[in-house]
Design a protein around this motif. Structure first.
Motif, PDB file in Angstrom:
ATOM      1  N   PHE A  73       0.821  -1.213   0.000  1.00 35.85           N
ATOM      2  CA  PHE A  73       0.000   0.000   0.000  1.00 35.85           C
ATOM      3  C   PHE A  73       0.855   1.262   0.000  1.00 35.85           C
ATOM      4  N   ALA A  74       2.042   1.200   0.622  1.00 34.10           N
ATOM      5  CA  ALA A  74       2.939   2.362   0.624  1.00 34.10           C
ATOM      6  C   ALA A  74       3.304   2.739  -0.804  1.00 34.10           C
ATOM      7  N   VAL A  75       3.674   1.736  -1.596  1.00 36.39           N
ATOM      8  CA  VAL A  75       4.088   2.006  -2.976  1.00 36.39           C
ATOM      9  C   VAL A  75       2.889   2.502  -3.793  1.00 36.39           C
ATOM     10  N   LEU A  77       0.099   4.004  -2.731  1.00 36.21           N
ATOM     11  CA  LEU A  77      -0.313   5.356  -2.338  1.00 36.21           C
ATOM     12  C   LEU A  77       0.674   6.401  -2.855  1.00 36.21           C
ATOM     13  N   THR A  78       1.969   6.072  -2.757  1.00 42.49           N
ATOM     14  CA  THR A  78       2.975   7.046  -3.182  1.00 42.49           C
ATOM     15  C   THR A  78       2.869   7.323  -4.680  1.00 42.49           C
ATOM     16  N   LEU A  79       2.703   6.257  -5.492  1.00 38.71           N
ATOM     17  CA  LEU A  79       2.583   6.448  -6.934  1.00 38.71           C
ATOM     18  C   LEU A  79       1.302   7.222  -7.276  1.00 38.71           C
ATOM     19  N   LEU A 171      13.662   8.397  11.391  1.00 39.03           N
ATOM     20  CA  LEU A 171      12.947   9.386  10.576  1.00 39.03           C
ATOM     21  C   LEU A 171      11.555   8.867  10.218  1.00 39.03           C
ATOM     22  N   HIS A 172      11.495   7.602   9.793  1.00 40.35           N
ATOM     23  CA  HIS A 172      10.225   6.990   9.393  1.00 40.35           C
ATOM     24  C   HIS A 172       9.223   7.051  10.549  1.00 40.35           C
ATOM     25  N   LEU A 173       9.692   6.723  11.738  1.00 42.80           N
ATOM     26  CA  LEU A 173       8.784   6.681  12.884  1.00 42.80           C
ATOM     27  C   LEU A 173       8.423   8.065  13.402  1.00 42.80           C
ATOM     28  N   SER A 179       1.325   9.981  12.794  1.00 47.14           N
ATOM     29  CA  SER A 179       0.395   9.785  11.678  1.00 47.14           C
ATOM     30  C   SER A 179      -0.672   8.741  12.000  1.00 47.14           C
ATOM     31  N   ILE A 180      -0.269   7.702  12.751  1.00 42.20           N
ATOM     32  CA  ILE A 180      -1.206   6.626  13.095  1.00 42.20           C
ATOM     33  C   ILE A 180      -2.461   7.224  13.740  1.00 42.20           C
ATOM     34  N   PHE A 181      -2.232   8.117  14.699  1.00 42.40           N
ATOM     35  CA  PHE A 181      -3.354   8.671  15.460  1.00 42.40           C
ATOM     36  C   PHE A 181      -4.262   9.508  14.553  1.00 42.40           C
TER      37      PHE A 181
ATOM     38  N   THR B 215      -1.283  12.370   3.375  1.00 44.32           N
ATOM     39  CA  THR B 215      -0.163  11.733   4.080  1.00 44.32           C
ATOM     40  C   THR B 215       0.216  12.537   5.321  1.00 44.32           C
ATOM     41  N   ASN B 216      -0.732  13.301   5.818  1.00 45.25           N
ATOM     42  CA  ASN B 216      -0.556  14.032   7.080  1.00 45.25           C
ATOM     43  C   ASN B 216       0.632  14.991   7.082  1.00 45.25           C
ATOM     44  N   HIS B 217       0.794  15.726   5.977  1.00 49.74           N
ATOM     45  CA  HIS B 217       1.834  16.768   5.945  1.00 49.74           C
ATOM     46  C   HIS B 217       1.351  18.068   6.585  1.00 49.74           C
TER      47      HIS B 217
END
Ligand code: HEM
Ligand code: SF4
Ligand code: FES
Lengths: 224, 245
Positions: A73-75, A77-79, A171-173, A179-181, B215-217
């Motif tokens: 899903f990351a890929v 959503l990003t595309l 950085l990711h976290l 973002s999760i919340f 993406t929550n920016h």
């Protein structure tokens, strides 16, 4: 429309798989910390972990599945998002977006590369040919995981690969946890600054925790 | 003041556009940004050239028509201010100013700085309403609404549908706009009845129109001229998740 075809649905899946991955990181860190107890600690932990193969393999498969879903899903959503904004502005200004937020896919891909290397290194023990724990039992006949880890992290190149990957994870976290919340709707005006601080704190705790192992070995605090 | 402008010129939807340089002379600091462009346009017309096309209507910050990205920021450098309410005193003599249209796949350019924002209208049409019986006007206080709920609904209702949130978003997402509309209605008893159906239909329409994913920016919140907050997006997500059960 199916839940997984909707925009928010995909985000919710990212968040839920993200939670599972963060939880795994905590459990994994606690397990790894047994190295500070010396060979008694980590060799016993590793033996205990592998004494129940069906559970270990079940757990590994589930983690792999969760990891795969997160990446899929990351890929996607990003595309998708790239396509939704085909042209940028000639003056490129950000008012709120952060470096960590904008680089999620890249830090994610670094983590993916690292996970592959990490599995080859310590799980399959293919890239550490100078010492394979399973064929070098310790005094109790257990695979000498302690020695394998120490010999690995005494190499500055390996320690640096780990340090770099852990930085990417931090950085990711630092964007991901808060973002999760937001994604799950557990956010509000009162909570938002606190959640951002929590995300940063969790990212720091995990990355400092993981960094402490190669650092302690490089500094000679833990040695054979 | 004298300024140098770099303005996006594009004949129509399908032609290639580019930035063109214009001089703006003798601009009063008391002019609004749009009045400054009016001055430039008058000169262009006198010279027999095509004036710069831009959207505007009320010029008092309430209609949501004006839509220009000024030096990379939708609605320009002053926070919580539409382009029409932005005044030239916020610029300095000799400034170089870049003026571009809203950029997003879902907002095709019609001409120069004018984009087609009807995708936002179609999101509203998909569910941004309450179904009521027509007839006599009901008593104002027939349904009691807690003050905090009414306040939140009013805050969300401030959205003027300008699309700056989409223009600011690196993903061209319309989540802030949709969140404002969904929250506005979901806070009130009259809107709660259709809340689940509404949030599904509106977010589905968002996707069909080609808007990106959040993406929550939080760029949207920073650009919004009406102070719509990203906590409304959390509310939208909550409404959407609730609607699944
Ligand atoms: C240990 C591994 C990982 C952890 C703990 C993790 C954690 C997270 C978390 C918590 C989020 C936030 C979800 C949300 O927005 O609600 C997230 C988002 C994201 N992750 Fe990961 N992740 C990991 C691995 C990866 C990998 C391997 C990739 C890429 C190939 C990746 C790419 C992304 C992207 C692109 C986002 C942003 C998605 C979006 O907002 O649309 N992650 N991650
Ligand atoms: S949320 Fe703000 S920026 Fe977006 S359309 Fe409404 S008023 Fe404009
Ligand atoms: S012209 Fe109406 S808000 Fe600017």
């Amino acid at each position: 429309m199916r839940f997984i075809d909707t925009s928010i649905g995909k985000k919710v899946i990212m968040a839920v798989t993200g939670i599972a991955l963060v939880k795994f990181l905590f459990i994994h860190l606690i397990g790894n910390s047994t190295i500070f107890l010396g060979p008694e600690g980590i060799n016993a932990y590793a033996k205990g972990l592998h004494s129940l193969p069906p559970i270990v393999w079940g757990f590994r498969l589930i983690m792999l599945l969760i990891f795969g879903i997160h990446i899929y899903f990351a890929v996607q959503l990003t595309l998708d998002n790239k396509k939704a904004k085909p042209i940028g502005y000639s003056v490129d200004k950000n008012l709120a977006a952060t470096f960590s937020g904008k680089t999620m896919i890249w830090t994610g891909l670094i983590i993916l590369g690292f996970v592959i290397y990490h599995l080859l290194h310590f799980t399959l023990q293919i890239t550490s040919p100078y010492f394979i724990a399973s064929s070098h039992p310790d005094n109790f006949g257990r695979p000498d995981v302690f020695k394998m880890v120490i010999l690995s992290f005494q190499k500055i190149s390996i320690a640096l690969i780990y340090a770099l990957s852990i930085t990417a994870l931090a950085l990711h976290l630092s964007h991901g946890v808060q973002s999760i919340f937001q994604t799950l709707g557990l956010n509000g005006d009162y909570l938002m600054p606190k959640i951002k601080a929590l995300g940063l704190a969790l990212a720091l705790i995990l990355s400092i925790g993981y960094l402490s192992i190669p650092a302690a070995i490089q500094l000679g605090i833990i040695s054979l | 003041m004298n300024l140098t402008l770099f303005v996006w010129r594009q004949r129509d939807k399908d032609s290639q556009g580019k930035l063109e340089e214009y001089k703006a002379h003798d601009i009063s600091p008391d002019m609004s940004f749009l009045e400054m462009l009016d001055v430039v346009n008058e000169r262009l017309i006198k010279e027999g050239k095509e004036p710069i096309a831009f959207d505007h209507d009320c010029r008092e910050g309430i209609c949501g028509m004006c839509s220009q990205v000024i030096n990379g920021i939708p609605h320009g450098p002053q926070g919580k201010t539409t382009v029409c309410q932005l005044h030239m005193r916020h610029f300095k003599d000799g400034d170089r100013i870049y003026i571009e249209p809203w950029r997003a796949r879902a907002f095709p350019i019609i001409k120069d700085l004018i984009v087609d924002r009807s995708a936002l209208d179609r999101i509203i049409q998909a569910g941004g309403y309450v179904s009521v019986h027509t007839g006599g006007v009901p008593d104002a206080n027939a349904i009691l609404i807690p003050k905090p709920d009414a306040d939140t609904a009013m805050d969300a209702a401030e959205c003027i549908g300008c699309g700056a949130c989409v223009a600011a978003c690196p993903n061209g997402s319309a989540m802030l706009f949709t969140a404002a509309k969904v929250t506005h209605l979901a806070m009130l008893p009259q809107g709660k009845v259709e809340a689940a159906r509404r949030v599904c239909l509106m977010t589905e329409q968002m996707l069909k129109e080609g808007f990106g994913n959040c993406t929550n920016h939080y760029e949207c919140q920073a650009a919004c001229p009406k102070g719509i907050k990203v906590s409304f997006i959390a509310k939208l997500n909550r409404e959407f998740i609730k609607a699944q059960f």
